[in-house]
Design an enzyme around this catalytic site. Structure first.
Site, short mmCIF file in Angstrom:
data_model
loop_
_atom_site.label_atom_id
_atom_site.label_comp_id
_atom_site.label_asym_id
_atom_site.label_seq_id
_atom_site.Cartn_x
_atom_site.Cartn_y
_atom_site.Cartn_z
N SER A 89 0.84 -1.20 0.00
CA SER A 89 0.00 0.00 0.00
C SER A 89 0.87 1.25 0.00
O SER A 89 2.06 1.20 0.34
CB SER A 89 -0.87 -0.05 1.27
OG SER A 89 -1.51 1.17 1.49
N TYR A 143 1.01 6.99 18.22
CA TYR A 143 1.72 6.88 16.94
C TYR A 143 3.02 7.68 16.98
O TYR A 143 4.10 7.16 16.65
CB TYR A 143 0.79 7.37 15.83
CG TYR A 143 1.42 7.53 14.47
CD1 TYR A 143 1.63 6.41 13.66
CD2 TYR A 143 1.80 8.78 14.00
CE1 TYR A 143 2.21 6.56 12.40
CE2 TYR A 143 2.36 8.93 12.75
CZ TYR A 143 2.58 7.82 11.95
OH TYR A 143 3.15 7.97 10.71
N1 LIG Z 1 0.96 9.19 4.76
C1 LIG Z 1 1.52 10.11 5.52
O1 LIG Z 1 1.17 11.30 5.46
C2 LIG Z 1 2.62 9.74 6.46
C3 LIG Z 1 3.17 10.75 7.26
C4 LIG Z 1 4.20 10.44 8.12
C5 LIG Z 1 4.69 9.14 8.19
N2 LIG Z 1 4.14 8.18 7.40
C6 LIG Z 1 4.72 6.81 7.50
O2 LIG Z 1 5.00 6.31 6.20
C7 LIG Z 1 4.87 4.89 6.19
C8 LIG Z 1 3.96 4.45 5.08
O3 LIG Z 1 2.68 5.04 5.28
P1 LIG Z 1 1.57 5.14 4.13
O4 LIG Z 1 1.10 6.52 4.10
O5 LIG Z 1 2.08 4.51 2.87
O6 LIG Z 1 0.43 4.25 4.82
P2 LIG Z 1 -0.49 3.06 4.32
O7 LIG Z 1 -0.82 3.18 2.88
O8 LIG Z 1 -1.59 3.00 5.31
O9 LIG Z 1 0.45 1.79 4.50
C9 LIG Z 1 0.71 1.22 5.74
C10 LIG Z 1 1.16 -0.21 5.48
O10 LIG Z 1 1.47 -0.81 6.74
C11 LIG Z 1 0.86 -2.09 6.76
N3 LIG Z 1 0.65 -2.58 8.11
C12 LIG Z 1 -0.07 -1.99 9.11
N4 LIG Z 1 -0.05 -2.77 10.20
C13 LIG Z 1 0.69 -3.87 9.88
C14 LIG Z 1 1.07 -5.06 10.57
N5 LIG Z 1 0.68 -5.29 11.83
N6 LIG Z 1 1.87 -5.95 9.93
C15 LIG Z 1 2.25 -5.74 8.65
N7 LIG Z 1 1.90 -4.66 7.94
C16 LIG Z 1 1.13 -3.75 8.54
C17 LIG Z 1 -0.44 -1.89 6.02
O11 LIG Z 1 -0.98 -3.16 5.65
P3 LIG Z 1 -2.55 -3.38 5.40
O12 LIG Z 1 -2.81 -3.00 3.97
O13 LIG Z 1 -2.74 -4.83 5.68
O14 LIG Z 1 -3.30 -2.49 6.37
C18 LIG Z 1 0.05 -1.07 4.84
O15 LIG Z 1 0.63 -1.90 3.89
C19 LIG Z 1 4.38 4.50 7.58
O16 LIG Z 1 5.48 4.13 8.39
C20 LIG Z 1 3.78 5.80 8.11
O17 LIG Z 1 3.79 5.87 9.52
C21 LIG Z 1 3.11 8.44 6.54
#
Ligand SMILES: NC(=O)c1ccc[n+]([C@@H]2O[C@H](COP(=O)([O-])OP(=O)(O)OC[C@H]3O[C@@H](n4cnc5c(N)ncnc54)[C@H](OP(=O)(O)O)[C@@H]3O)[C@@H](O)[C@H]2O)c1
Length: 298
Positions: free
Chosen positions: A15, A173
């Protein structure tokens, strides 16, 4: 001379930013293994990553980052499959904004703390010997630009799991992400005499697929739609993942915090202070037992 292909494991590769990074890394010739907790979502993503990258050397690894048993099983599967791991990206994270009450993982640990901080350390520990086999292994942790808005935030050493205070998902978080930044500094220091580097990415505001959270209220959806006007795409953010995973410019760079422009930035004064880092590591050891280093010392 035959080039030896590099291998990258990226958790949460089904994702958002993780999926885009998987596409980019496959495109530049990496063997990419996406760690996913849900096989169906993983298979859909795998097909998309193969199609968009026009590469086939991409595999799925089932892993639930909130479960020690699952992480150890996945690590063993990895060891049966590959001899070295060049890049490990701890991208998966739990940030379920609809959650009202703390939830416990199968190991009985509050899930945000378990998934975002404890899980990555167990995984690094259990694949450290594979990373050691790489010519220049890289461990990449993921934090958040949101921490800039919480400059005084500290890890609650007495109650990291919100057992004696009301759960706030953002606080839980950010606490977990702060702990990852501090773990990065600590691990980089422990590994400084090895070829393994450890760096952290400060992810900025990135567009998220809000439909991934069906329980989110209409009001939150509205806020997200406004927020997304000021967000960058997952594809653009993934470029920093790709840079940190692949650039030869940073072969020797370790213990740094990078923003979305591939520039090093500083984290809060609290997070950089040695005694605070040591205290967070001491707390972490209560969960993980020991931290495996490249020479197997702990
Ligand atoms: N988007 C933002 O604005 C933002 C800002 C700051 C930091 N971040 C960081 O960037 C990274 C990527 O975020 P994103 O925006 O791409 O989010 P995302 O699309 O929600 O992706 C999160 C991923 O983590 C997986 N995940 C969650 N819990 C899990 C578990 N217990 N075991 C294995 N996989 C798990 C989800 O799998 P499922 O599909 O199964 O749920 C998904 O593949 C994260 O570390 C997030 O904290 C994002």
């Amino acid at each position: 001379m035959k080039m030896i292909k590099k291998t990258c494991l990226i958790t949460g590769g089904n994702s958002g930013i993780g999926k885009q990074a998987a596409i980019q890394l496959a495109q530049i010739g990496f063997q990419v293994i996406i760690g996913v907790r849900n096989l169906k979502r993983g298979e859909n993503a795998l097909a998309e990553i193969k199609e968009k990258s026009e590469k086939n050397d991409i595999e799925l690894l089932q892993i639930d980052m909130s479960s020690k048993k699952s992480i150890l099983k996945a690590s063993q599967e990895l060891k049966n499959k590959i001899e070295k791991l060049d890049v490990l990206i701890h991208n998966a994270a739990d940030f379920d904004i609809a959650r009202k009450q703390p939830e416990k993982s199968v190991d009985g640990i509050e899930t945000i703390w378990a998934t975002n901080h404890i899980g990555p350390i167990i995984l690094t520990n259990s694949v450290m010997d594979l990373i050691k086999n790489s010519e220049q292994g890289r461990i990449i942790t993921i934090a958040s630009q949101g921490l800039v808005m919480h400059p005084k935030l500290s890890v609650d050493l007495k109650d990291p799991e919100f057992e004696n205070r009301k759960l706030s998902v953002p606080n839980a978080y950010y606490q977990s992400k702060l702990a990852q930044v501090m773990y990065t500094y600590w691990l980089a220091e422990q590994l400084k005499d090895t070829a393994i580097t450890v760096n952290c990415i400060r992810v900025t505001n990135v567009k998220v697929d809000i439909n991934r959270y069906p329980d989110v209220s209409g009001f939150m959806r509205f806020l997200y739609s406004i927020k997304s006007r000021f967000s960058i795409s997952a594809e653009d953010m993934a470029k920093t993942y790709t840079y940190l995973a692949s650039s030869s410019d940073i072969n020797l760079v370790t213990g740094k915090y990078f923003n979305e422009k591939n520039k090093t930035v500083t984290s809060s004064p609290y997070s950089m202070k040695k005694e605070n880092i040591d205290a967070v590591i001491k707390l972490t050891l209560r969960y993980v037992g020991q931290i495996t280093l490249a020479n197997n010392a702990s």
